[in-house]
Each structure stands twice: as structure tokens, then as C-alpha cells.
Design a protein around this motif. Sequence first.
Motif, mmCIF file in Angstrom:
data_model
loop_
_atom_site.group_PDB
_atom_site.id
_atom_site.type_symbol
_atom_site.label_atom_id
_atom_site.label_comp_id
_atom_site.label_asym_id
_atom_site.label_seq_id
_atom_site.Cartn_x
_atom_site.Cartn_y
_atom_site.Cartn_z
ATOM 1 N N PRO A 1 0.808 -1.225 0.000
ATOM 2 C CA PRO A 1 0.000 0.000 0.000
ATOM 3 C C PRO A 1 0.843 1.279 0.000
ATOM 4 O O PRO A 1 0.446 2.281 -0.581
ATOM 5 N N SER B 1 -6.470 -5.868 -1.525
ATOM 6 C CA SER B 1 -5.710 -4.861 -0.780
ATOM 7 C C SER B 1 -6.041 -3.430 -1.190
ATOM 8 O O SER B 1 -5.500 -2.489 -0.616
ATOM 9 N N ILE C 1 -5.188 -1.954 -4.008
ATOM 10 C CA ILE C 1 -4.095 -1.345 -4.785
ATOM 11 C C ILE C 1 -4.691 -0.808 -6.079
ATOM 12 O O ILE C 1 -5.259 -1.561 -6.862
#
Length: 190
Positions: free
Chosen positions: A90, A126, A128
Motif C-alpha cells: 500500500p 488490498s 491497490i
Amino acid sequence: MWQQPTPVARILAAMLVFAISLASTGSTAGGVPESVGPQGFLIWETARNLPELAFEDEKGKPLTLADFHSKVVLLNIWATWCAPCREEMPTLDSLQAQLGGERFEVVALSIDHAGIGVVEKFYRESGIQHLRKYIDPSTLATSTLGIEGVPTTLLIDHKGREIGRLTGATDWDSPTMVDFISRAIARVPD
């Protein structure tokens, strides 16, 4: 007769192993570091030419580092099975959002044996959003670049030469790291 090493002897042995690993990192990276940047980033005395490195984008298009000439590149070698890699991803995404463009790109190169599908799943899970997906299907990136563990990140100048590297995870979007990368980008002639 053999005796159990003392705590001091164990500490000295550990320090020796660490020093040897640092020395081998320096030699595989083309020399002695001129300095150490933020968060332990080793900066080489002289920029180092890199060997040809073949990889693919998310659609299977063949690429090499030469495809990024004219940009400063932060090449992050990582894998979805690597916990520190997952933790820092991240911050790499944030760095790309802040600095990415015509003069700079974070190239997060996965060495996952399972292929691009696991990278796509990880990016989705996540959140992204700013990093492109790259995969090394040959899994030769680590040996080609003299990398002993992941994550390892190389800072590459606009001529494709390695400026320095960091082994281990870090906070890529910290103010000191953003400033460090910004200064590398500023050195690129227009």
C-alpha cells in the motif's frame, strides 16, 4: 571439549554474519555504497549498469527495463506469499499516486510462481489502485539482479542504471522517502 558459546560470543557471531551479508550485498550491487539514504537505502558510489531483465505486464506483453528508459524507476521485487512485501505494497501504491507519471514509475514486479492471477487477486483485496501489474514468469529476476531476499527494491535512473537498493520492507510514502525519490527524479534532465 566443545562448550556452549557465551551470549557475548553468540552476539559477536551474529554481528559477523550480518557484516558478511552486508559485504556480499555491496559486492553484488556493483561496489561500496557511497552513503546510506533514508531507512537504510544503500546508494552506490557510481550508478551501476543492470543486466537485461525480461518480464510481462498483466496482459502477457513482454517487457524489459529498457521499456522504462527516460523514467526514474523504483523496481520492487516482491511476492504475494511474502508478508513484509504485502505490508509495504500500500505504501508503494501511495508513492505511485503521489509521484508517478512521465518521469517516474513504481514497477512492482511479482516473482509469484502461480502467475498474474494471484497478483490481481491481491491487488483487489488490498485496494491497490495506482500500481500496474507485472510478473516475472521465469522467476529469474532475483538471480539476474543479485537479490538475496524479498522484498528488495532498486532505484534506477532514467538511463537504466541502478542508483541504489534497499533490502527489506519500508514505508515508501513516508515524507523522507518521498523527498528522497523526488530528488532522484529532479536529477533527470528535461
